[in-house]
Design a protein around this motif. Sequence first.
Motif, PDB file in Angstrom:
ATOM      1  N   ALA A   1      15.949   1.039   2.261  1.00  0.00           N
ATOM      2  CA  ALA A   1      16.072  -0.337   2.182  1.00  0.00           C
ATOM      3  C   ALA A   1      15.159  -1.217   2.210  1.00  0.00           C
ATOM      4  N   ALA A   2      15.614  -0.930   3.717  1.00  0.00           N
ATOM      5  CA  ALA A   2      14.141  -1.985   4.954  1.00  0.00           C
ATOM      6  C   ALA A   2      12.500  -1.734   3.839  1.00  0.00           C
ATOM      7  N   VAL A   3      12.046  -0.470   3.686  1.00  0.00           N
ATOM      8  CA  VAL A   3      10.600  -0.322   3.248  1.00  0.00           C
ATOM      9  C   VAL A   3      10.137  -1.010   1.710  1.00  0.00           C
ATOM     10  N   ALA A   4      11.513  -0.429   1.166  1.00  0.00           N
ATOM     11  CA  ALA A   4      11.182  -1.355  -0.476  1.00  0.00           C
ATOM     12  C   ALA A   4      10.109  -2.097  -0.606  1.00  0.00           C
ATOM     13  N   PRO A   5      10.385  -3.369  -0.437  1.00  0.00           N
ATOM     14  CA  PRO A   5       9.892  -4.006  -0.431  1.00  0.00           C
ATOM     15  C   PRO A   5       8.391  -4.449  -0.133  1.00  0.00           C
ATOM     16  N   LEU A   6       8.215  -3.956   0.987  1.00  0.00           N
ATOM     17  CA  LEU A   6       6.777  -3.605   2.016  1.00  0.00           C
ATOM     18  C   LEU A   6       6.161  -1.982   0.935  1.00  0.00           C
ATOM     19  N   ASN A   7       6.304  -1.261   0.282  1.00  0.00           N
ATOM     20  CA  ASN A   7       5.703  -0.384   0.028  1.00  0.00           C
ATOM     21  C   ASN A   7       5.619  -0.854  -2.173  1.00  0.00           C
ATOM     22  N   VAL A   8       6.563  -2.246  -1.690  1.00  0.00           N
ATOM     23  CA  VAL A   8       6.355  -2.775  -3.257  1.00  0.00           C
ATOM     24  C   VAL A   8       4.845  -3.340  -2.963  1.00  0.00           C
ATOM     25  N   PHE A   9       4.762  -4.304  -2.101  1.00  0.00           N
ATOM     26  CA  PHE A   9       3.801  -5.222  -2.037  1.00  0.00           C
ATOM     27  C   PHE A   9       2.388  -3.929  -2.059  1.00  0.00           C
ATOM     28  N   ILE A  10       2.859  -3.394  -0.769  1.00  0.00           N
ATOM     29  CA  ILE A  10       1.858  -2.374  -0.574  1.00  0.00           C
ATOM     30  C   ILE A  10       0.805  -1.627  -1.880  1.00  0.00           C
ATOM     31  N   CYS A  11       1.556  -1.258  -2.581  1.00  0.00           N
ATOM     32  CA  CYS A  11       1.492  -0.657  -3.222  1.00  0.00           C
ATOM     33  C   CYS A  11       1.044  -1.572  -5.210  1.00  0.00           C
ATOM     34  N   LEU A  12       1.719  -2.658  -4.932  1.00  0.00           N
ATOM     35  CA  LEU A  12       1.032  -3.271  -6.068  1.00  0.00           C
ATOM     36  C   LEU A  12      -0.392  -3.955  -5.543  1.00  0.00           C
ATOM     37  N   ILE A  13      -1.227  -4.189  -4.497  1.00  0.00           N
ATOM     38  CA  ILE A  13      -2.144  -5.133  -4.059  1.00  0.00           C
ATOM     39  C   ILE A  13      -3.076  -3.490  -4.421  1.00  0.00           C
ATOM     40  N   SER A  14      -2.654  -2.710  -3.681  1.00  0.00           N
ATOM     41  CA  SER A  14      -3.388  -1.739  -3.648  1.00  0.00           C
ATOM     42  C   SER A  14      -4.194  -1.094  -5.114  1.00  0.00           C
ATOM     43  N   ARG A  15      -3.041  -0.555  -5.649  1.00  0.00           N
ATOM     44  CA  ARG A  15      -2.888   0.015  -6.667  1.00  0.00           C
ATOM     45  C   ARG A  15      -3.342  -0.888  -8.020  1.00  0.00           C
ATOM     46  N   TYR A  16      -3.208  -2.109  -8.044  1.00  0.00           N
ATOM     47  CA  TYR A  16      -2.374  -2.910  -9.290  1.00  0.00           C
ATOM     48  C   TYR A  16      -3.696  -2.895  -8.998  1.00  0.00           C
ATOM     49  N   PHE A  17      -4.088  -4.308  -8.013  1.00  0.00           N
ATOM     50  CA  PHE A  17      -5.191  -5.852  -7.823  1.00  0.00           C
ATOM     51  C   PHE A  17      -6.748  -5.107  -7.286  1.00  0.00           C
ATOM     52  N   ARG A  18      -6.625  -3.130  -7.180  1.00  0.00           N
ATOM     53  CA  ARG A  18      -7.751  -2.389  -6.693  1.00  0.00           C
ATOM     54  C   ARG A  18      -8.104  -2.353  -5.192  1.00  0.00           C
ATOM     55  N   GLN A  19      -6.808  -2.468  -4.077  1.00  0.00           N
ATOM     56  CA  GLN A  19      -7.789  -2.368  -2.911  1.00  0.00           C
ATOM     57  C   GLN A  19      -7.941  -1.184  -2.795  1.00  0.00           C
ATOM     58  N   ILE A  20      -7.425  -0.004  -3.527  1.00  0.00           N
ATOM     59  CA  ILE A  20      -7.340   1.298  -3.114  1.00  0.00           C
ATOM     60  C   ILE A  20      -7.404   2.017  -2.291  1.00  0.00           C
TER      61      ILE A  20
END
Length: 240
Positions: free
Chosen positions: A216-235
Amino acid sequence: MTSVEDADSLVIPCLQIDPNVELKEVPTTGEEYLLKVMKERQKCVVVTKCNKDISKFAKNQSRFVEEPECTKSAPDALKPTLEWQNIQVADFSEVRMYISRMRAKKSEHKIQEIDIEENHIVSWKQFFEESSPTLSCVFGLKQAYFDNGLEMLTNSLNNIKPGETIGPKTGQWIYAFLACLTLPLLSDTISILRNLARRCAEIRSHIKAEDENAIAAVAPLNVFICLISRYFRQIDLADK
Protein backbone atom coordinates in the motif's frame (compact mmCIF):
# COMPACT_ATOMS: atom_id res chain seq x y z
CA MET A 1 6.88 10.74 -68.78
CA THR A 2 7.99 10.48 -65.15
CA SER A 3 8.49 6.93 -63.87
CA VAL A 4 7.13 5.71 -60.52
CA GLU A 5 10.69 5.55 -59.18
CA ASP A 6 11.35 9.15 -60.22
CA ALA A 7 8.06 10.31 -58.72
CA ASP A 8 9.09 8.96 -55.31
CA SER A 9 12.46 10.71 -55.37
CA LEU A 10 13.10 13.42 -52.79
CA VAL A 11 15.10 15.43 -55.32
CA ILE A 12 12.15 16.01 -57.66
CA PRO A 13 11.10 19.69 -57.43
CA CYS A 14 7.78 20.21 -55.68
CA LEU A 15 6.82 23.05 -58.04
CA GLN A 16 7.58 22.99 -61.76
CA ILE A 17 8.09 26.29 -63.58
CA ASP A 18 7.55 26.63 -67.32
CA PRO A 19 10.93 27.26 -69.03
CA ASN A 20 9.35 30.10 -71.00
CA VAL A 21 8.65 32.14 -67.84
CA GLU A 22 10.79 35.29 -67.79
CA LEU A 23 12.51 36.69 -64.69
CA LYS A 24 11.01 40.08 -63.86
CA GLU A 25 11.93 42.63 -61.24
CA VAL A 26 8.29 42.91 -60.20
CA PRO A 27 6.57 39.52 -60.64
CA THR A 28 2.99 39.62 -61.89
CA THR A 29 2.16 35.90 -61.78
CA GLY A 30 2.70 33.05 -59.36
CA GLU A 31 5.32 31.37 -61.57
CA GLU A 32 7.24 34.65 -62.01
CA TYR A 33 7.25 35.08 -58.22
CA LEU A 34 8.56 31.52 -57.66
CA LEU A 35 11.26 32.04 -60.27
CA LYS A 36 12.40 35.25 -58.58
CA VAL A 37 12.53 33.54 -55.17
CA MET A 38 14.54 30.62 -56.59
CA LYS A 39 17.06 32.95 -58.26
CA GLU A 40 17.50 34.96 -55.06
CA ARG A 41 17.97 31.75 -53.07
CA GLN A 42 20.78 30.66 -55.37
CA LYS A 43 22.73 33.76 -54.34
CA CYS A 44 22.69 32.69 -50.66
CA VAL A 45 25.41 30.51 -49.14
CA VAL A 46 24.41 26.96 -48.30
CA VAL A 47 25.63 27.17 -44.71
CA THR A 48 25.50 30.30 -42.61
CA LYS A 49 28.27 30.69 -40.05
CA CYS A 50 28.40 32.93 -37.03
CA ASN A 51 31.26 35.38 -37.40
CA LYS A 52 31.13 36.65 -33.81
CA ASP A 53 33.11 35.48 -30.80
CA ILE A 54 30.52 33.89 -28.49
CA SER A 55 33.04 32.53 -25.99
CA LYS A 56 32.45 35.41 -23.58
CA PHE A 57 28.73 34.64 -23.60
CA ALA A 58 29.15 30.87 -23.28
CA LYS A 59 31.84 30.91 -20.59
CA ASN A 60 29.40 30.01 -17.81
CA GLN A 61 27.08 27.93 -19.95
CA SER A 62 26.80 24.16 -20.26
CA ARG A 63 25.23 22.04 -22.97
CA PHE A 64 23.98 19.59 -20.38
CA VAL A 65 21.73 19.76 -17.35
CA GLU A 66 23.31 17.93 -14.45
CA GLU A 67 20.85 15.51 -12.88
CA PRO A 68 21.19 13.64 -9.59
CA GLU A 69 22.37 10.07 -9.68
CA CYS A 70 19.73 7.39 -9.98
CA THR A 71 18.34 6.11 -6.70
CA LYS A 72 18.97 2.47 -5.93
CA SER A 73 16.34 0.22 -7.41
CA ALA A 74 13.41 -1.04 -5.34
CA PRO A 75 13.11 -4.74 -4.50
CA ASP A 76 11.40 -6.73 -7.25
CA ALA A 77 8.51 -7.46 -4.85
CA LEU A 78 7.70 -3.73 -4.72
CA LYS A 79 8.15 -3.01 -8.42
CA PRO A 80 5.01 -2.86 -10.58
CA THR A 81 4.61 -5.28 -13.47
CA LEU A 82 4.45 -3.98 -17.04
CA GLU A 83 0.81 -5.07 -17.20
CA TRP A 84 0.00 -3.00 -14.10
CA GLN A 85 1.80 0.00 -15.58
CA ASN A 86 -0.16 -0.30 -18.83
CA ILE A 87 -3.41 -0.29 -16.86
CA GLN A 88 -2.39 2.87 -14.99
CA VAL A 89 -1.50 4.64 -18.23
CA ALA A 90 -4.80 3.60 -19.85
CA ASP A 91 -6.82 4.80 -16.84
CA PHE A 92 -4.85 8.05 -16.73
CA SER A 93 -5.49 8.63 -20.43
CA GLU A 94 -9.22 8.28 -19.86
CA VAL A 95 -9.08 10.74 -16.97
CA ARG A 96 -7.24 13.28 -19.14
CA MET A 97 -9.75 12.89 -21.95
CA TYR A 98 -12.61 13.45 -19.50
CA ILE A 99 -10.88 16.54 -18.12
CA SER A 100 -10.34 17.81 -21.66
CA ARG A 101 -14.06 17.49 -22.38
CA MET A 102 -14.96 19.20 -19.12
CA ARG A 103 -12.45 21.99 -19.73
CA ALA A 104 -14.15 22.69 -23.07
CA LYS A 105 -17.45 23.08 -21.20
CA LYS A 106 -16.13 24.84 -18.11
CA SER A 107 -18.03 28.01 -19.00
CA GLU A 108 -21.18 26.02 -18.18
CA HIS A 109 -19.99 25.19 -14.66
CA LYS A 110 -19.14 27.17 -11.58
CA ILE A 111 -15.37 27.62 -11.40
CA GLN A 112 -13.54 28.83 -8.31
CA GLU A 113 -11.32 31.81 -9.00
CA ILE A 114 -8.00 30.93 -7.36
CA ASP A 115 -5.73 33.82 -6.49
CA ILE A 116 -2.36 32.67 -5.21
CA GLU A 117 1.18 33.99 -5.24
CA GLU A 118 3.15 31.87 -7.69
CA ASN A 119 6.34 31.33 -5.67
CA HIS A 120 5.01 31.87 -2.16
CA ILE A 121 5.60 28.63 -0.24
CA VAL A 122 3.26 29.46 2.65
CA SER A 123 0.43 30.36 0.25
CA TRP A 124 0.77 27.10 -1.64
CA LYS A 125 0.97 25.07 1.56
CA GLN A 126 -2.19 26.71 2.86
CA PHE A 127 -3.91 26.18 -0.49
CA PHE A 128 -3.13 22.45 -0.56
CA GLU A 129 -4.20 22.00 3.06
CA GLU A 130 -7.47 23.92 2.85
CA SER A 131 -8.62 23.03 -0.68
CA SER A 132 -9.66 19.80 -2.33
CA PRO A 133 -8.43 18.84 -5.82
CA THR A 134 -11.85 19.09 -7.46
CA LEU A 135 -12.15 20.08 -11.11
CA SER A 136 -13.82 23.37 -10.22
CA CYS A 137 -10.82 24.18 -8.01
CA VAL A 138 -8.11 22.99 -10.40
CA PHE A 139 -9.71 24.79 -13.35
CA GLY A 140 -9.55 27.96 -11.31
CA LEU A 141 -5.76 27.88 -11.39
CA LYS A 142 -3.97 29.59 -14.24
CA GLN A 143 -2.09 27.11 -16.41
CA ALA A 144 1.12 29.01 -15.68
CA TYR A 145 0.72 28.11 -12.00
CA PHE A 146 0.83 24.35 -12.53
CA ASP A 147 4.63 24.20 -12.67
CA ASN A 148 4.86 26.14 -9.40
CA GLY A 149 2.27 23.92 -7.75
CA LEU A 150 3.95 20.70 -8.88
CA GLU A 151 7.32 21.99 -7.74
CA MET A 152 5.89 22.86 -4.31
CA LEU A 153 4.33 19.39 -4.03
CA THR A 154 7.62 17.76 -5.04
CA ASN A 155 9.54 19.79 -2.47
CA SER A 156 7.03 18.82 0.22
CA LEU A 157 8.05 15.18 -0.31
CA ASN A 158 11.43 16.02 1.20
CA ASN A 159 9.71 15.97 4.59
CA ILE A 160 8.77 12.30 4.28
CA LYS A 161 10.78 10.20 6.70
CA PRO A 162 12.45 6.92 5.63
CA GLY A 163 9.89 4.10 5.63
CA GLU A 164 6.92 6.46 5.24
CA THR A 165 5.06 7.35 2.05
CA ILE A 166 3.02 10.09 0.38
CA GLY A 167 -0.09 11.16 2.27
CA PRO A 168 -3.50 10.64 0.58
CA LYS A 169 -4.28 14.32 0.03
CA THR A 170 -0.83 15.13 -1.31
CA GLY A 171 -1.16 12.17 -3.66
CA GLN A 172 -4.55 13.39 -4.87
CA TRP A 173 -3.14 16.83 -5.60
CA ILE A 174 -0.18 15.43 -7.52
CA TYR A 175 -2.45 13.20 -9.60
CA ALA A 176 -4.81 16.13 -10.30
CA PHE A 177 -1.95 18.35 -11.45
CA LEU A 178 -0.53 15.63 -13.69
CA ALA A 179 -3.96 15.05 -15.20
CA CYS A 180 -4.38 18.75 -16.02
CA LEU A 181 -0.97 19.40 -17.60
CA THR A 182 -1.24 20.56 -21.19
CA LEU A 183 0.84 18.99 -23.95
CA PRO A 184 3.42 19.47 -25.33
CA LEU A 185 5.28 19.92 -22.08
CA LEU A 186 7.68 22.79 -21.56
CA SER A 187 11.28 21.95 -20.67
CA ASP A 188 10.79 23.37 -17.16
CA THR A 189 7.77 21.13 -16.65
CA ILE A 190 9.72 18.07 -17.76
CA SER A 191 12.48 18.91 -15.29
CA ILE A 192 9.94 19.14 -12.45
CA LEU A 193 8.34 15.84 -13.45
CA ARG A 194 11.70 14.10 -13.52
CA ASN A 195 12.54 15.44 -10.07
CA LEU A 196 9.17 14.18 -8.84
CA ALA A 197 9.77 10.69 -10.24
CA ARG A 198 13.26 10.55 -8.75
CA ARG A 199 11.96 11.68 -5.37
CA CYS A 200 9.26 9.00 -5.46
CA ALA A 201 11.89 6.39 -6.31
CA GLU A 202 14.04 7.57 -3.42
CA ILE A 203 11.11 7.35 -0.97
CA ARG A 204 10.29 3.89 -2.28
CA SER A 205 13.87 2.71 -1.81
CA HIS A 206 13.50 3.17 1.97
CA ILE A 207 10.40 0.97 2.20
CA LYS A 208 11.15 -2.63 3.10
CA ALA A 209 9.35 -5.36 1.20
CA GLU A 210 8.74 -7.30 4.42
CA ASP A 211 6.84 -4.42 6.05
CA GLU A 212 3.18 -5.16 6.64
CA ASN A 213 1.92 -2.15 4.66
CA ALA A 214 4.68 -2.13 2.05
CA ILE A 215 2.41 -2.79 -0.95
CA ALA A 216 0.00 0.00 0.00
CA ALA A 217 2.87 2.36 0.80
CA VAL A 218 4.53 1.99 -2.61
CA ALA A 219 1.28 2.17 -4.61
CA PRO A 220 1.15 5.99 -5.05
CA LEU A 221 4.91 6.10 -5.63
CA ASN A 222 4.64 3.45 -8.34
CA VAL A 223 1.73 5.31 -9.95
CA PHE A 224 3.62 8.60 -10.26
CA ILE A 225 6.84 6.96 -11.47
CA CYS A 226 4.78 5.02 -14.02
CA LEU A 227 2.84 8.02 -15.35
CA ILE A 228 5.88 10.27 -15.61
CA SER A 229 8.00 7.64 -17.32
CA ARG A 230 5.39 5.91 -19.49
CA TYR A 231 2.73 8.53 -20.24
CA PHE A 232 4.97 11.61 -20.27
CA ARG A 233 7.71 9.61 -22.03
CA GLN A 234 10.59 9.89 -19.55
CA ILE A 235 11.35 6.28 -20.34
CA ASP A 236 14.79 6.17 -18.72
CA LEU A 237 13.07 6.55 -15.32
CA ALA A 238 10.63 3.66 -15.90
CA ASP A 239 10.52 0.47 -13.87
CA LYS A 240 11.71 -2.28 -16.16
